[in-house]
Design a protein around this motif. Sequence first.
Motif, PDB file in Angstrom:
ATOM      1  N   VAL A 111       1.370  -8.053 -12.346  1.00  0.00           N
ATOM      2  CA  VAL A 111       1.987  -8.409 -11.069  1.00  0.00           C
ATOM      3  C   VAL A 111       2.590  -7.161 -10.441  1.00  0.00           C
ATOM      4  O   VAL A 111       3.267  -6.382 -11.126  1.00  0.00           O
ATOM      5  N   GLU A 112       2.347  -6.962  -9.155  1.00  0.00           N
ATOM      6  CA  GLU A 112       3.001  -5.900  -8.400  1.00  0.00           C
ATOM      7  C   GLU A 112       3.875  -6.533  -7.322  1.00  0.00           C
ATOM      8  O   GLU A 112       3.486  -7.531  -6.707  1.00  0.00           O
ATOM      9  N   SER A 113       5.032  -5.923  -7.103  1.00  0.00           N
ATOM     10  CA  SER A 113       6.011  -6.510  -6.190  1.00  0.00           C
ATOM     11  C   SER A 113       6.650  -5.427  -5.342  1.00  0.00           C
ATOM     12  O   SER A 113       6.952  -4.331  -5.833  1.00  0.00           O
ATOM     13  N   THR A 114       6.863  -5.734  -4.063  1.00  0.00           N
ATOM     14  CA  THR A 114       7.617  -4.868  -3.157  1.00  0.00           C
ATOM     15  C   THR A 114       8.777  -5.675  -2.595  1.00  0.00           C
ATOM     16  O   THR A 114       8.581  -6.597  -1.809  1.00  0.00           O
ATOM     17  N   LEU A 115       9.976  -5.328  -3.030  1.00  0.00           N
ATOM     18  CA  LEU A 115      11.191  -6.019  -2.608  1.00  0.00           C
ATOM     19  C   LEU A 115      11.953  -5.113  -1.653  1.00  0.00           C
ATOM     20  O   LEU A 115      12.262  -3.969  -1.982  1.00  0.00           O
ATOM     21  N   ALA A 116      12.253  -5.600  -0.459  1.00  0.00           N
ATOM     22  CA  ALA A 116      12.993  -4.822   0.529  1.00  0.00           C
ATOM     23  C   ALA A 116      14.097  -5.696   1.113  1.00  0.00           C
ATOM     24  O   ALA A 116      13.927  -6.903   1.297  1.00  0.00           O
ATOM     25  N   GLY A 117      15.226  -5.082   1.399  1.00  0.00           N
ATOM     26  CA  GLY A 117      16.334  -5.864   1.943  1.00  0.00           C
ATOM     27  C   GLY A 117      17.487  -4.986   2.354  1.00  0.00           C
ATOM     28  O   GLY A 117      17.386  -3.758   2.411  1.00  0.00           O
ATOM     29  N   GLY A 118      18.591  -5.626   2.641  1.00  0.00           N
ATOM     30  CA  GLY A 118      19.775  -4.897   3.066  1.00  0.00           C
ATOM     31  C   GLY A 118      20.999  -5.783   3.008  1.00  0.00           C
ATOM     32  O   GLY A 118      20.910  -6.995   2.762  1.00  0.00           O
ATOM     33  N   ALA A 119      22.137  -5.181   3.218  1.00  0.00           N
ATOM     34  CA  ALA A 119      23.403  -5.907   3.216  1.00  0.00           C
ATOM     35  C   ALA A 119      24.380  -5.208   4.142  1.00  0.00           C
ATOM     36  O   ALA A 119      24.283  -4.000   4.397  1.00  0.00           O
ATOM     37  N   ALA A 120      25.325  -5.972   4.650  1.00  0.00           N
ATOM     38  CA  ALA A 120      26.393  -5.428   5.488  1.00  0.00           C
ATOM     39  C   ALA A 120      27.654  -6.216   5.204  1.00  0.00           C
ATOM     40  O   ALA A 120      27.601  -7.393   4.814  1.00  0.00           O
ATOM     41  N   VAL A 134      40.716  -3.807  -4.330  1.00  0.00           N
ATOM     42  CA  VAL A 134      39.667  -3.760  -3.328  1.00  0.00           C
ATOM     43  C   VAL A 134      38.982  -5.122  -3.292  1.00  0.00           C
ATOM     44  O   VAL A 134      38.686  -5.699  -4.338  1.00  0.00           O
ATOM     45  N   VAL A 135      38.727  -5.635  -2.088  1.00  0.00           N
ATOM     46  CA  VAL A 135      37.968  -6.871  -1.923  1.00  0.00           C
ATOM     47  C   VAL A 135      36.852  -6.593  -0.916  1.00  0.00           C
ATOM     48  O   VAL A 135      37.107  -6.069   0.164  1.00  0.00           O
ATOM     49  N   ARG A 136      35.622  -6.946  -1.261  1.00  0.00           N
ATOM     50  CA  ARG A 136      34.475  -6.728  -0.386  1.00  0.00           C
ATOM     51  C   ARG A 136      33.798  -8.060  -0.080  1.00  0.00           C
ATOM     52  O   ARG A 136      33.556  -8.873  -0.981  1.00  0.00           O
ATOM     53  N   PHE A 137      33.489  -8.277   1.177  1.00  0.00           N
ATOM     54  CA  PHE A 137      32.740  -9.445   1.625  1.00  0.00           C
ATOM     55  C   PHE A 137      31.424  -8.944   2.225  1.00  0.00           C
ATOM     56  O   PHE A 137      31.422  -7.983   2.994  1.00  0.00           O
ATOM     57  N   GLY A 138      30.319  -9.607   1.901  1.00  0.00           N
ATOM     58  CA  GLY A 138      29.049  -9.131   2.419  1.00  0.00           C
ATOM     59  C   GLY A 138      28.027 -10.241   2.583  1.00  0.00           C
ATOM     60  O   GLY A 138      28.123 -11.308   1.961  1.00  0.00           O
TER      61      GLY A 138
END
Length: 366
Positions: free
Chosen positions: A111-120, A131-135
């Motif tokens: 199996v080959e996989s390309t995973l792409a994404g992001g967060a803000a 420290v507290v982070r919300f995303g």
Amino acid sequence: LDSIQETATGDMETLLNGLSASSDQASDLKFLSGENNANLQKSTAEAMHAFNGLLGKRLGGDCNTADYLTNPASSPRAKMGNTGSAASNYAFACGYGQFSKVQANGGAGAVESTLAGGAAGVEIRPTSPSVVRFGIGYARDDMELKSTSDTTTVNSIQAGVYAQHDLVEGREGKAYVGATLSGGYNMADTERHVVAGPIVRIAKGDVSGYNLSAGALLGALFRVGNVNIEPIASAEYIYNNQDSYTESGAGAGNLSVSGRETNLLRSSAGGQVNAVLPVGRDMTMVPQVHGAFIYDALDVNPGIHQSIGGAGFNVKGARPGRMGYEAGGGLTLNVNKKLSLFGDYNGTFRDHETDHSFLGGLKVNW
């Protein structure tokens, strides 16, 4: 299929007759097995794992880099007397691409996989040692089962919170704990070739599900001059729930796929080393390298129950090794006290699987 051969009628009889006439029945049965459906749960777990890395703090793939690096004012050196506020708030945004290969093993195809994404999201410091982070995040994974060219596309929407607190802090460093809570909603489209002798069809599936995740880590920072040495140990739990679905478009060759609940527990222990290098009046450059041992417990890549013509069977995808290691490095450029840019590479290596992940982003102080 043998169990329904004698009573098959209509399109099912046509399909089975085509299979009987095939010169390569073993290959045709591979197409009929729906092995690509068994890889869905691993895909959604990887997307959740990637998001947790962007939201929280982990060796490699950490969107927030090291919290004491982004703003010189919040570093241990600043807290020893240099100017600047130690309690700053940030907004962050980052994107990543992960390229994975799982080798054929145990009778299952590669199996080959390309995973792409992001967060803000935002990072808030209610007190100096906390420290507290919300995303929020989005990911898309495109997988291909190489032996049959069957494909699966998974889109995931994620949200979560990460909290970190310094337990002990002094002139030479600190010790801290962190915790993550997150969740994701997944939507997948599958496309499978159905081959039975001269018969060739395409079966398509549409399925949704969700993830819930919790993680914890324990870390320490040791400062030697302008070099930071940071050991970290972490554990991450991911629960996956996948709905049942029935394929369409291939007549009697469509599979009915049962819903499934799975659990993954991933632990790691390692460290990273970085150095804060001044390159201008208000600018610093921070190269870093990292490495860790990893271990996956519980369901690494579970199977799925399917049925065709009322006859049920189980199928499993290629299974990666449980134990492996990560290694990589990155560079953070603190442009000034308000803006940081960073990039990172992380490689994951274990039996039957290799992952290469690239990340980049920015962090803004206010």
